[in-house]
Design a protein around this motif. Structure first.
Motif, short mmCIF file in Angstrom:
data_model
loop_
_atom_site.label_atom_id
_atom_site.label_comp_id
_atom_site.label_asym_id
_atom_site.label_seq_id
_atom_site.Cartn_x
_atom_site.Cartn_y
_atom_site.Cartn_z
N PHE A 188 0.84 -1.19 0.00
CA PHE A 188 0.00 0.00 0.00
C PHE A 188 0.88 1.24 0.00
O PHE A 188 2.00 1.24 0.50
N SER A 189 0.34 2.31 -0.59
CA SER A 189 0.97 3.62 -0.42
C SER A 189 -0.08 4.67 -0.72
O SER A 189 -1.09 4.40 -1.40
N TRP A 190 0.15 5.84 -0.20
CA TRP A 190 -0.79 6.93 -0.43
C TRP A 190 0.02 8.21 -0.51
O TRP A 190 0.78 8.52 0.39
N GLU A 191 -0.08 8.84 -1.66
CA GLU A 191 0.70 10.06 -1.92
C GLU A 191 2.19 9.85 -1.63
O GLU A 191 2.83 10.68 -0.98
N GLY A 192 2.69 8.73 -2.10
CA GLY A 192 4.15 8.50 -2.01
C GLY A 192 4.66 8.12 -0.62
O GLY A 192 5.85 8.20 -0.36
N ALA A 193 3.75 7.69 0.23
CA ALA A 193 4.20 7.36 1.59
C ALA A 193 3.39 6.21 2.16
O ALA A 193 2.34 5.84 1.63
N THR A 194 3.90 5.63 3.23
CA THR A 194 3.12 4.64 3.97
C THR A 194 3.50 4.69 5.45
O THR A 194 4.36 5.49 5.85
N THR A 195 2.82 3.88 6.25
CA THR A 195 2.92 4.00 7.71
C THR A 195 3.29 2.66 8.32
O THR A 195 2.76 1.63 7.91
N MET A 196 4.19 2.71 9.28
CA MET A 196 4.64 1.50 9.94
C MET A 196 4.04 1.48 11.35
O MET A 196 4.17 2.46 12.10
N ILE A 197 3.38 0.39 11.68
CA ILE A 197 2.77 0.25 13.01
C ILE A 197 3.18 -1.09 13.61
O ILE A 197 3.67 -1.96 12.89
N ALA A 198 2.99 -1.25 14.91
CA ALA A 198 3.39 -2.50 15.55
C ALA A 198 2.16 -3.36 15.83
O ALA A 198 1.26 -2.94 16.56
N PRO A 199 2.11 -4.57 15.24
CA PRO A 199 1.00 -5.49 15.56
C PRO A 199 1.04 -5.86 17.04
O PRO A 199 2.13 -5.96 17.61
N MET A 200 -0.13 -6.03 17.65
CA MET A 200 -0.16 -6.22 19.10
C MET A 200 0.03 -7.65 19.56
O MET A 200 0.24 -7.89 20.76
N GLN A 201 -0.04 -8.63 18.68
CA GLN A 201 0.06 -10.03 19.13
C GLN A 201 1.28 -10.27 20.03
O GLN A 201 1.19 -10.95 21.04
N GLY A 202 2.40 -9.70 19.63
CA GLY A 202 3.64 -9.92 20.36
C GLY A 202 3.68 -9.28 21.73
O GLY A 202 4.59 -9.52 22.51
N PHE A 203 2.69 -8.44 22.03
CA PHE A 203 2.64 -7.80 23.34
C PHE A 203 1.77 -8.58 24.33
O PHE A 203 1.65 -8.20 25.49
N TYR A 204 1.13 -9.63 23.83
CA TYR A 204 0.34 -10.51 24.70
C TYR A 204 1.09 -11.81 24.84
O TYR A 204 1.82 -12.21 23.92
N SER A 205 0.90 -12.50 25.94
CA SER A 205 1.47 -13.83 25.97
C SER A 205 0.40 -14.90 25.80
O SER A 205 0.71 -16.03 25.45
N THR A 206 -0.88 -14.53 25.95
CA THR A 206 -1.97 -15.47 25.66
C THR A 206 -2.19 -15.52 24.15
O THR A 206 -2.44 -14.49 23.53
N PRO A 207 -2.08 -16.73 23.55
CA PRO A 207 -2.22 -16.83 22.09
C PRO A 207 -3.61 -16.34 21.65
O PRO A 207 -4.61 -16.53 22.34
N GLY A 208 -3.63 -15.69 20.50
CA GLY A 208 -4.91 -15.24 19.93
C GLY A 208 -5.30 -13.83 20.35
O GLY A 208 -6.15 -13.21 19.72
N LYS A 209 -4.68 -13.32 21.41
CA LYS A 209 -5.04 -11.96 21.85
C LYS A 209 -4.33 -10.92 20.98
O LYS A 209 -3.23 -11.15 20.49
N GLY A 210 -4.97 -9.78 20.82
CA GLY A 210 -4.35 -8.66 20.12
C GLY A 210 -4.38 -8.78 18.62
O GLY A 210 -3.77 -7.98 17.91
N VAL A 211 -5.14 -9.75 18.12
CA VAL A 211 -5.09 -10.03 16.68
C VAL A 211 -5.64 -8.88 15.84
O VAL A 211 -5.24 -8.71 14.69
#
Lengths: 398, 398
Positions: free
Chosen positions: B343-366
């Protein structure tokens, strides 16, 4: 349940190099000058290019770098390796917070709690600390002062190999022994790790300080490119111990990727350190040559003087800036404390490192001390004179 | 026996904050600008006093400092603590290579391999990494986005306490949640650790960034002076993430002595970092006030915009510089990769951190992402606009 500390913290040995600090403080409070031959903190100036890089610092935000270190720094570091004859690329280098962290990451990457790493003793005392912290066992193979600390017969290493053995770890040139492994000794180790599918970790942070023969890195053997892991550091090379910049160097991508995960967890090495070490690596040739020459003179002087003292034996080391001396004493821990707390000569005293903490076999090193020849000749002369005078009156003299 | 890596390295999670770097590289190669909202690397300038200290560097040898950090630095740091109302002395501080090392030393000092530390989840993803490296188990107690990540009922913590429990670890204010614990929540934790004789570790590296109410440190409770261990860092306070300077702060001398043994093994923290942080601590008041104000505006802006996007929910955080948003998506790991690679929009894109890795219970933060509001308002606006446009066309939209 109670508010106690962990067994691994209780098992963790105090640094034999640093634990005498309170005794040194007693000497300092009395107004004595203390010559520090206990610690590998050289008096040599850091490269002027590094200091200049501080003075001309441009970035306004001191931000994280990539976890493996900045490409620019690793590229300059790789060039150094290429200049001394090793085919190392930026991609083979993971920058760490000191050689210490490089060792922690390496051990974490290859060994489970309870697994074993074989090390010729005496060895750098803090290996004990890293192993304790990670719950890995160090299995010693003894070398001794009588033979000048040559590599013990390879059969002794082989006899210690069990299903739990993950690696052999050497310090080359050696801290505390100053021993520089010969090519045939390295070849024997090479064959052993190949045969048993284990790693060969070589701590080469003193590589610049080889005196009587060339330093051969384990990187010299293409056969063990997957087994060979080198621990490096800028601390001693550039007399910049305080910048805490080390590295893992290996062609084994799996090990490097595993180590990178530990590196990512701690985010990044120091940005300033990487910049100034990059600066130091450009045109380092003359600087390194001068430093080598200076240490060689100090080595020659120290070993000569030590062997002239009655009852003292000191084999000549071929590398690093340490030597191990046998003294005519009952207990080097007691002596090292006594010389700081109860002795002085012409307003000064000398700090040395007792050798017990560098062995893992109990009882070894009891009459040995490590001496770091990190002062100029004039101060070395005084420090060693103090040692000589102290030995004359030490109550535990044998 | 074979040349494999350790189970602990295999178990070690990749950093969810850093593992998207290859996807970002793809975007950069395409010539796109990448707005990095994934990582807590602020754009704010480091204090000019710190940069000035580099420019005026005087020492010619960049040597080791004491393992616990230089007294001068710890004294200046203690003065900062005193200025915000805590009775902390230089002797209560152990300086480390970043908050990361402070956590590693703390866990090493109090927990054995196999022992447990209870943590409210979501939690700072790298806690998983440190625990893996030291073979300690993190036991999660879930908080959730619906309640704005308030502390879960204290009974849920109590239910998780076993004979293996050594501590409760909180991040305060929270990374990734931005949640700032209320005094009564801290009191509940205080009573629990007192009753069960366990430690309370509070990671307070974002302490300067509290917006709507005062930050109360766990150092506020004299009853738990033996239980309380604070993790601190200069990284976020002074926007100097790259100097890798953190600290353990505790009145518990036994813990500090145990941690010191690990610190001695790695020799010393960075000399340059300590000098420049010392400089920054002098007259830091105005700098910190301005930074707080700047982040508060960014917080207000970010949360307002996010909640205006259709299908997005983002509770208002009261601290740190992160917020957690629920997005109308199938899988945030996929989304985070997709927005960079496709994806890109006007020559740029955005980097974000998925939350799964911040939970230790599987399936959370999806369906959750962490957003670091570490850019100025103009760039934040563009980055969030990109997110909005991306959500409209993302194939996995729900």
């Amino acid at each position: 349940m109670s508010l106690t500390i962990s067994q691994r913290a209780q098992n963790m040995p105090e640094s034999p190099i640093r634990k005498l600090m309170p005794s040194a403080d007693i000497a300092i409070e009395k107004g004595l000058q203390v010559y520090q031959l206990n610690i590998g903190q050289p008096d040599i100036k850091s490269p002027s290019a590094a200091i200049k890089a501080l003075h001309h610092w441009e970035e306004e935000t001191l931000s994280y770098t990539r976890s493996e270190g900045e490409f620019e720094y690793r590229k300059n570091f790789a060039k150094y390796y290429q200049s001394v004859g090793y085919n190392i690329e930026a991609e083979d280098i993971l920058a760490t917070n000191g050689g210490s962290e490089a060792l922690l990451f390496t051990i974490s990457a290859i060994a489970e709690p309870g697994e074993e790493i074989i090390v010729p003793e005496p060895f750098y005392a803090n290996y004990n600390g890293f192993a304790s912290q990670l719950d890995v066992k160090l299995i010693p193979v003894s070398s001794c002062i009588e033979t000048g600390f040559v590599l013990p017969p390879i059969e002794e290493f082989e006899n210690k190999i069990t299903p739990k053995t993950r690696a052999i770890l050497i310090c080359h040139p050696g801290n505390p022994t100053g021993y520089l492994y010969k090519r045939e000794e390295l070849e024997a180790l090479k064959n052993l790790v190949l045969e048993h599918h284990i790693y060969l970790i070589s701590d080469e942070v003193y590589r610049e300080f080889a005196y009587d023969r060339k330093h051969f890195s384990i990187l010299d053997f293409p056969e063990i490119r997957e087994n060979a892991i080198v621990i490096d550091s800028e601390s001693k090379r550039f007399s910049m111990c305080g910048i805490r910049l080390g590295a893992i160097i290996t062609k084994n991508e799996t090990v490097l990727s595993a180590a990178l995960k530990f590196a990512q967890a701690r985010l990044s090495p120091n940005i300033i350190s990487q910049h100034i070490a990059s600066a130091a690596h450009k045109n380092s040739g003359e600087y390194l040559k001068e430093a080598n020459l200076k240490y060689r003179k100090r080595r020659d002087f120290t070993v000569k003087i030590l062997n002239q003292i009655e009852g003292v034996i000191c084999p000549e080391p071929q590398g690093a800036f340490y030597c191990v001396a046998r003294l005519p004493i009952d207990d080097s821990e007691r002596f090292a404390k006594w010389i700081l707390e109860e002795f002085s000569w012409e307003g000064a005293t000398t700090m040395i490192a007792p050798m017990q903490g560098f062995y893992s076999t109990p009882g070894k090193g009891v009459d040995e001390v490590r001496i770091a020849y990190v002062l100029d000749l004039e101060h070395l002369e005084k420090a060693l004179k103090i040692l000589e005078e102290a030995l004359k009156v030490y109550p535990g003299r044998k």
